[in-house]
Design a protein around this motif. Structure first.
Motif, PDB file in Angstrom:
ATOM      1  N   SER A 179       0.843  -1.207   0.000  1.00 14.98           N
ATOM      2  CA  SER A 179       0.000   0.000   0.000  1.00 14.98           C
ATOM      3  C   SER A 179       0.879   1.258   0.000  1.00 14.98           C
ATOM      4  O   SER A 179       0.550   2.259  -0.647  1.00 14.98           O
ATOM      5  CB  SER A 179      -1.010  -0.025   1.143  1.00 14.98           C
ATOM      6  OG  SER A 179      -0.470   0.522   2.301  1.00 14.98           O
ATOM      7  N   SER A 180       2.014   1.222   0.700  1.00 13.88           N
ATOM      8  CA  SER A 180       2.933   2.372   0.656  1.00 13.88           C
ATOM      9  C   SER A 180       3.492   2.543  -0.748  1.00 13.88           C
ATOM     10  O   SER A 180       3.689   3.672  -1.222  1.00 13.88           O
ATOM     11  CB  SER A 180       4.094   2.183   1.629  1.00 13.88           C
ATOM     12  OG  SER A 180       3.621   2.131   2.943  1.00 13.88           O
ATOM     13  N   ARG A 181       3.763   1.411  -1.402  1.00  8.73           N
ATOM     14  CA  ARG A 181       4.305   1.482  -2.759  1.00  8.73           C
ATOM     15  C   ARG A 181       3.300   2.144  -3.700  1.00  8.73           C
ATOM     16  O   ARG A 181       3.660   2.935  -4.561  1.00  8.73           O
ATOM     17  CB  ARG A 181       4.611   0.081  -3.254  1.00  8.73           C
ATOM     18  CG  ARG A 181       6.038  -0.054  -3.688  1.00  8.73           C
ATOM     19  CD  ARG A 181       6.541  -1.441  -3.649  1.00  8.73           C
ATOM     20  NE  ARG A 181       5.745  -2.401  -4.384  1.00  8.73           N
ATOM     21  CZ  ARG A 181       5.762  -3.699  -4.115  1.00  8.73           C
ATOM     22  NH1 ARG A 181       6.518  -4.170  -3.150  1.00  8.73           N
ATOM     23  NH2 ARG A 181       5.024  -4.528  -4.822  1.00  8.73           N
ATOM     24  N   GLU A 182       2.022   1.818  -3.496  1.00  6.16           N
ATOM     25  CA  GLU A 182       0.995   2.438  -4.348  1.00  6.16           C
ATOM     26  C   GLU A 182       0.911   3.938  -4.097  1.00  6.16           C
ATOM     27  O   GLU A 182       0.768   4.730  -5.026  1.00  6.16           O
ATOM     28  CB  GLU A 182      -0.348   1.740  -4.147  1.00  6.16           C
ATOM     29  CG  GLU A 182      -0.373   0.440  -4.928  1.00  6.16           C
ATOM     30  CD  GLU A 182      -1.545  -0.464  -4.603  1.00  6.16           C
ATOM     31  OE1 GLU A 182      -2.394  -0.082  -3.757  1.00  6.16           O
ATOM     32  OE2 GLU A 182      -1.602  -1.564  -5.199  1.00  6.16           O
ATOM     33  N   ARG A 183       1.047   4.328  -2.825  1.00  2.56           N
ATOM     34  CA  ARG A 183       1.067   5.768  -2.498  1.00  2.56           C
ATOM     35  C   ARG A 183       2.253   6.446  -3.172  1.00  2.56           C
ATOM     36  O   ARG A 183       2.135   7.540  -3.736  1.00  2.56           O
ATOM     37  CB  ARG A 183       1.210   5.931  -0.981  1.00  2.56           C
ATOM     38  CG  ARG A 183      -0.021   6.443  -0.302  1.00  2.56           C
ATOM     39  CD  ARG A 183       0.198   6.495   1.176  1.00  2.56           C
ATOM     40  NE  ARG A 183       1.085   7.568   1.582  1.00  2.56           N
ATOM     41  CZ  ARG A 183       1.814   7.571   2.696  1.00  2.56           C
ATOM     42  NH1 ARG A 183       1.789   6.539   3.516  1.00  2.56           N
ATOM     43  NH2 ARG A 183       2.558   8.605   2.994  1.00  2.56           N
TER      44      ARG A 183
END
Ligand SMILES: Nc1ncnc2c1ncn2[C@@H]1O[C@H](COP(=O)(O)OP(=O)(O)OP(=O)(O)O)[C@@H](O)[C@H]1O
Ligand SMILES: [Mg+2]
Length: 247
Positions: A179-183
């Motif tokens: 999810s951090s990577r998507e952000r």
């Protein structure tokens, strides 16, 4: 296609190790160029040569057509090249806000031109960058107290605040969960749409394929191939080098 930054024939040795041998690269505005290659390929050294953190033995670099080789790191930053470091290099005992504020004046943040109104303008820029990086809730925390992903996003907030039109990012997404990577990818998509020329050093091929418009494949200090991501990653010779089973 507008080329924002280009370098030609960069070379640098450390004692007997030729870390970078004749690297030429062009970074188009509004595109993400992924710099991919195995550990020790010379990726970080290429950034250091462009930004003046290391002196090149040979080669040249231009930013919007103007030579930048031989400039000091702060001069390259002021000319519009923002970079992040593999080891982040945050001001550990300063707050998130002060870390980001420091990036709004690359010429030297302890000398503040323009008085109170300039200071307020810089604070507004810093706050906008903190918000865009999703760090508003921890704006007063010290960098050293942040969680791992928050430190990575603080490094990105510093890039955002610098308002540069070239970004050199050294493994900014390493160790981030999905999810951090998507952000993170959202931040880059936004910057690309604004016309920023982005060079991304990245080992995670999912991130590379999600973001890159072009790949430059570096091995043993040389660019072995450059082009469209699918074509580069389909090349069995490059895959063998990347995955460590070269002949
Ligand atoms: N300041 C330095 N002094 C001596 N050798 C160095 C220095 N910087 C880099 N090197 C050497 O140059 C080579 C390339 O290093 P570099 O850090 O550029 O690789 P990299 O592609 O960024 O690797 P990684 O993916 O592991 O970060 C390595 O052999 C490294 O040991
Ligand atoms: Mg590196």
């Amino acid at each position: 296609m507008t080329i924002a930054l280009s370098c030609q024939g960069l070379a640098r040795s450390f004692g007997g190790v030729q870390a970078v041998k004749g690297v030429s690269l062009s970074l188009p505005a509004g595109q993400v160029t992924a710099l991919v290659g195995p550990n020790g390929a010379g990726k970080t050294t290429v950034f250091n040569l462009i930004t003046g953190n290391l002196r090149a033995d040979e080669g040249s670099a231009t930013l919007h057509g103007k030579p930048i080789m031989g400039l000091k790191p702060w001069q390259v930053a002021r000319a519009g090249v923002a970079r992040s470091f593999q080891d982040l290099r945050l001001f550990q005992h300063m707050s998130v806000r002060d870390n980001v504020l420091a990036a709004t004046e690359p010429a030297g943040w302890f000398w503040q031109p323009g008085g109170a109104s300039a200071r307020r303008e810089r604070e507004a820029k810093a706050d906008a960058a903190i918000q865009a990086a999703g760090l508003s809730a921890v704006a007063d925390a010290r960098a050293v107290d942040l969680a791992y992903a928050e430190r990575k996003f603080l490094s990105m907030a510093r890039i955002l605040a610098a308002e540069a039109n070239v970004w050199l990012l050294d493994e900014p997404a390493s160790g981030l969960d999905l999810s951090s990577r998507e952000r993170f990818q959202g931040l880059l998509h936004h910057a690309r749409a604004q016309g920023v020329a982005i060079c991304l050093i990245e080992h995670n091929l999912d991130v590379v394929m999600a973001l890159a418009d072009r790949i430059a494949f570096l091995d043993r200090g040389q660019v072995l191939a450059e082009g469209e991501p699918q074509a580069i990653m389909r090349d069995p010779k490059l895959a063998a080098i990347y995955f460590g089973d070269r002949q």
